[in-house]
Design an enzyme around this catalytic site. Structure first.
Site, mmCIF file in Angstrom:
data_model
loop_
_atom_site.group_PDB
_atom_site.id
_atom_site.type_symbol
_atom_site.label_atom_id
_atom_site.label_comp_id
_atom_site.label_asym_id
_atom_site.label_seq_id
_atom_site.Cartn_x
_atom_site.Cartn_y
_atom_site.Cartn_z
ATOM 1 N N LYS A 254 0.954 -1.064 -0.248
ATOM 2 C CA LYS A 254 0.007 -0.002 -0.158
ATOM 3 C C LYS A 254 1.016 1.126 0.026
ATOM 4 C CE LYS A 254 -3.988 1.776 2.513
ATOM 5 N NZ LYS A 254 -4.725 1.399 3.713
ATOM 6 N N SER B 171 -10.035 -1.367 6.824
ATOM 7 C CA SER B 171 -9.350 -0.893 5.571
ATOM 8 C C SER B 171 -8.888 -2.074 4.852
ATOM 9 C CB SER B 171 -8.677 0.260 5.519
ATOM 10 O OG SER B 171 -8.964 1.494 5.721
ATOM 11 N N SER C 132 -9.819 1.459 2.848
ATOM 12 C CA SER C 132 -8.874 2.435 1.844
ATOM 13 C C SER C 132 -7.926 1.399 1.274
ATOM 14 C CB SER C 132 -8.111 3.362 2.887
ATOM 15 O OG SER C 132 -7.320 2.639 4.043
#
Lengths: 476, 91, 476
Positions: A73, A172, A148
């Site tokens: 990420k 997330s 996210s």
């Protein structure tokens, strides 16, 4: 080859059936051709990393992830590489040091292939709040991949990598895993180091793996876990065993069913899957046990007080002075602060910073922040008590399938989507989301299990069992 | 939420909203805060800080190498003489 | 009208440790800018603080030395505000649960109550250049700092500038003697904030407080307080009202001016730092630290006056500099004649080492120094020879006192017979003077004759012996 999981791929590389550099090249091609915007940047040295590892493998190197390309990420730092947390503020930021989690991947021979798109500073549930571009759900590009960690989950289901890392502050990892039909784990708070991971809400953030199957997930968590001298909140004396119960039956397992969750689920798209999961568990020897978590009613308000409060403070360091973008029009120090922050933070981030400063400001602190902390304490106790009568607790991960892009324009509506995921963060518990069939639009639905602190291995036991036997169930 | 209150939050946050934005934010924040106010149903008092579920062993007082100076300031939008630079501040 | 003055002090001292408070960078002064910095010091994204054990011990040590209660659980909080010397835009400090609470320090006949000592991190340094830029150096950022806050709400109060300075001086001595801080003011290692309020004499109601920040040096503290008391008196006597505000002391102009008014008071939004665990302090640990505390100035003073029969003045002068006091004690340990050692140190050593801002190092070993003092006391060397021929010669070198004394042939080793001969010779040469002495019995003449003998022996005789002999010979 791209569809292979971590362990399968590692074994093929080890056996000499494929070289790391070949599969890395395949992934790079696939990323370049992909239209889903899951990836912000392919790291320029990916091929080089793979070549190095190939060389080492020839010399007998056997890392747990030897030669396996993994995507991280965009909020995870690797020295010398860009990391922007999905924000314009860090658009040109080059990490000056390597996060503990990335180092652990490298130490086991992984190729760190690319960085995945995300909601800016991990604030969002659709990857629509990335400052760069929206990511589309590879299974239906009119829909979000979740957030996210939407880029990470999308990359896994689209076979742009063998596995990916996400971060989970209020769901997330789990919610995008649910939306993309992959396996996502939010470990116990303190299991995995946060050092070198751009902070959102420090007391809730955890890094975790997003994978194509449960076994891979357990392996990755094994690599990521452990005490870190750079992170006080990592637990000491961890027992790192995630795989020992994989393959065991559900006979005698006690699954907690929270009555208030039953009520909340009614009428949601996820209802039938939730009920089917209960049936499935019982048919396979597990017992359902009713448990009470009264403070679940207040967990969303608590989350939307604690997380913004910590975020407001964590994001104050982005000020245009040390390493972030600086507004070109700023003439004075105060302008550097105000104009840079106004120019480079997106609206969702601004909203949460202001909300955080509201609940922390004098006059409101006791009414909001302290109350939220109290809810947190109560919730944790209630879970601990509930786990005296069960091994895991079942909940849906999300309310249903992935929603349409632009479908949650009202912030509060979007926040309410997190109802099933935030309690694991607030209580510090481990929680896993696993695919469990598809919904009305033929898109994946995820189910979630929670376990006591540091009992991830029970989650992997249940998840792998469900993974193996879910075809038995009609409609799943 | 009153405009004055939003402006105060802007100050605390070092943000500057346009008047249009301000109205929208006031509405959004109002909704969220109203939602968050359910927390007042909680009757227990916070028992201090509860994050730690494990006792800490503190770090020993041993020096480790620092970053080289050029690396410290490498991302700075303005730097000189090994320092981060901002327009001169009047104290 | 007459007024009661109430003075509150907040004293910051940098702790003596190897590494910084929340990272492993060196706690050292005078390095090139930004060379003792790591991700934590600069507040890079993802950086996390890790508490230094020694910093906690040092804070407890300060508490124990000043009779504080030590909290069993202490918490670190974030104090949020934007300023370029504060990389994270928050300072890690303590508000609700500091390490030490409720202590006191004796000033004159008063036990001044102290509210707390808490541990926090120092900020970086700003250099305001002439090129329109302010430069930021984070070397000092993260240096452990303790803040002591007097309890001005409790009696007795600090009421005069002199009491405030005595408080600071005593505190400084304790910190230095207990090895807590070097308190070098020229390095900013000890800084004081002062707050002052006036109330009509005897009134129970406190007046409005005015604060003055970061006054460097005790002499400035005295001037600043005297100035502020006078300023407030003048306003009150003119029927004016004191504004609650923070003023800045301008040491060059000898005035202060408004920095911040109450309306501009900052809202620091303190909340527990989620990156740090609560600190658990056991009674055993406190006991151990208690035992490790060296003898403090007040205890020394008692010993010097009661056991060594030194005057208060002598004791105070010895204690003024820790290294001088250490030297004195090292000497007393070898040669238990404190009075004589004290005389020598106060006159001969201190004059050599005193500088404008303090005292330089003592460049003679305790062994050599004791050898000299002892031989003078035993009338084996003349004091003047000891000082001029030996002390001066060996100061700052590795030469031994004994060797130099012997080489220069200044030991009093002339036997009685030989001395008699020398005296007879001298008396013959100065026969006229001898005759005058016999009639006038003038001590001045006697001294002249003794001097002549000493000159002939090059100081190797004992002057009082010589005097007795001359008296005897001239009586015949």
């Amino acid at each position: 080859m791209r569809e292979l999981g971590v362990i399968e791929l590692r074994e093929k590389i080890k056996a000499g059936e494929i070289r790391s550099v070949d599969i890395t090249q395949e992934y790079i091609q696939a990323i370049k051709q992909s239209k889903t915007n899951a990836i912000i940047e392919i790291f320029a040295d990916a091929i080089e990393q793979a070549q190095e590892i190939d060389k080492k493998i020839q010399q007998g190197y056997t890392g747990k992830l030897a030669g396996v390309p993994i995507i991280i990420k965009d909020n995870i730092l690797v020295e010398g590489k860009h990391a922007s947390a999905g924000s314009l503020f860090l658009k040109d930021y080059i990490a000056q040091y390597t996060s503990t989690v990335a180092q652990k991947l490298l130490d086991e021979g992984a190729v760190i292939l690319a960085r995945a798109n995300m909601d800016e500073f991990a604030m969002g549930s659709g990857t629509e709040h990335s400052a760069y571009f929206k990511t589309y759900n590879p299974l239906d590009t009119t829909r979000v991949p979740g957030g996210s960690s939407g880029g990470s989950a999308a990359a896994v289901i689209e076979n742009l990598c063998a596995a990916a890392l996400g971060t989970d502050t209020g769901g997330s990892i789990r919610q995008p895993s649910s939306y993309c039909g992959v396996v996502g784990m939010k470990p116990t708070y303190g299991r995995v180091s946060r050092y070198g991971v751009v902070a959102f809400a420090s007391s809730l953030d955890q890094v975790g793996p997003i994978t194509k199957n449960v076994q891979d997930n357990a392996l990755l968590l094994e690599v990521l876990s452990g005490t870190d001298i750079h992170d006080e909140t990592t637990a000491r004396n961890q027992v790192i065993d995630f795989s020992s119960r994989i393959g065991k039956s559900l006979q005698g397992l006690k699954v907690g069913i929270v009555q208030s969750v039953d009520a909340m689920v009614q009428g949601l798209d996820v209802e039938s899957h939730y009920e089917k999961m209960k049936e499935f568990l019982q048919q396979h020897g597990a017992t359902l046990v009713d448990v009470q978590i009264p403070h679940l009613q207040l967990v969303l308000p608590a989350y939307y007080i604690i997380a913004p409060a910590e975020a407001a403070s964590n994001l104050a360091r982005f000020d245009g002075v040390k390493y972030t973008s600086r507004s070109q029009s700023a003439q004075t120090l105060n302008e550097i602060y105000t104009l840079s922050r106004t120019e480079f933070f997106g609206d969702e981030v601004k909203r949460r910073i202001m909300l955080g400063n509201y609940v922390l400001s004098s006059g409101y602190f006791d009414a909001y922040y302290n109350k939220a902390r109290s809810v947190q304490a109560q919730l944790r106790e209630e879970y601990i008590k509930a786990f005296q009568s069960c091994d895991v607790i079942l909940m849906p991960t999300a309310k249903g399938e992935a929603y349409k892009i632009g479908g949650k324009a009202n912030p509060l509506d979007a926040y309410k989507e997190d109802i099933f995921t935030v309690s694991a963060n607030i209580a510090g518990l481990p929680a896993i989301s696993i695919p469990f069939g598809v919904g009305n639009h033929k898109l994946p639905i995820g189910m979630q299990f929670l376990a006591p602190h540091f009992e991830e291995k029970t989650l992997y036991q249940v998840a792998s069992y469900v993974e193996k036997h879910k075809e038995d169930i009609h409609g799943v | 939420m009153e405009i004055k209150e939003i402006q105060h939050l802007e100050e605390l946050s070092n943000l500057k909203l346009s008047s249009q934005q301000r109205e929208r934010f006031a509405q959004d924040l109002d909704n969220i805060i109203q939602f968050a106010s359910q927390i007042s149903k909680e009757t227990h008092q916070a028992q201090g800080f509860i994050q730690s579920i494990h006792l800490n062993e503190l770090r020993e007082d041993i020096v480790q190498p620092s970053l080289p100076q050029e690396k410290v300031v490498i991302n700075a939008p303005d730097q000189r003489k090994g320092c981060f630079a901002v327009p001169r501040i009047m104290e | 009208m007459e007024y009661d003055v109430v003075i509150g002090l907040e004293v910051h001292a940098e702790l003596k440790t190897q590494s910084k408070c929340f990272c492993s960078c060196a706690n050292s002064f005078g390095q090139e800018p930004n060379t003792t910095c790591c991700p934590v010091c600069v507040g890079l994204p993802g950086a996390l603080p890790v508490l230094n054990k020694k910093a906690v011990e040092q804070t407890i040590r300060a508490g124990v030395a000043l009779g504080f209660e030590i909290n069993k659980t202490a918490i670190f909080e974030r104090k949020n505000y934007f300023y370029p010397d504060l990389a994270k835009a928050y300072q890690i400090s303590q508000l609700v649960k500091p390490i030490c609470i409720n202590g006191h320090l004796r000033v004159g006949e008063k036990d001044i109550p102290i509210n707390r000592i808490h541990l926090e991190e120092d900020a970086g340094k700003l250099v305001h250049g002439t090129d329109g830029k302010t430069l930021i150096d984070y070397n000092r950022a993260g240096v452990p700092l303790i803040e002591l806050v007097t309890d001005a709400l409790k009696e007795p109060h600090i009421e005069t500038a002199n009491e405030a300075v005595e408080f600071l001086e005593k505190l400084r001595q304790i910190y230095i003697y207990a090895g807590i801080s070097d308190c070098m003011q020229e390095r900013g290692q000890m800084r004081a904030d002062v707050n002052i309020s006036l109330k009509p004499k005897g009134s129970k109601q406190f007046g409005t407080k005015v604060e003055m920040k970061n006054i460097m040096g005790f002499r400035s503290v005295k001037r600043a307080i005297e100035y502020e008391i006078a300023r407030q008196k003048e306003i009150l006597e003119d029927g004016g009202v004191i504004e609650q505000e923070t003023r800045k002391w301008d040491n060059e102009k000898g005035i202060n001016f408004t920095l911040r008014t109450k309306e501009n008071a900052q809202d620091y939004r303190y909340f527990p730092d989620p990156d740090l665990l609560a600190v658990q302090i056991s009674e055993e640990e406190v006991e151990q630290i208690k035992k490790s505390i060296p003898i403090l100035p007040s205890q020394y003073k008692h010993t010097y006056m009661q056991e060594y029969a030194l005057s208060e003045y002598e004791a105070d002068v010895l204690l003024q500099f820790k290294h001088v006091n250490d030297f004195f004690n090292a000497c007393v340990a070898i040669y238990p004649n404190p009075k004589s050692l004290c005389n020598w140190i106060l006159t001969d050593i201190l004059t050599k080492i005193k500088t404008e801002s303090g005292a330089g190092p003592i460049l003679i070993s305790a062994q050599d120094f004791v050898w000299l003092v002892q031989n003078v006391d035993n009338k084996k060397i003349n004091k003047i020879n000891a000082k001029e021929d030996v002390l001066e010669e060996i100061w700052g070198t590795s030469k031994s006192a004994e060797e130099v004394a012997k080489k220069k042939n200044i030991m009093i080793d002339i036997n009685d017979q030989a001395l008699d001969g020398i005296i007879q010779e001298v008396l013959k040469v100065h026969i006229a003077v001898v005759e005058q002495f016999k009639t006038e019995n003038d001590p001045k003449i006697l001294n002249f004759l003794v001097g002549q003998v000493m000159k002939t022996t090059r100081g190797k005789a004992n002057a009082s012996v010589v005097m007795e002999k001359i008296k005897k010979f001239t009586q015949k």
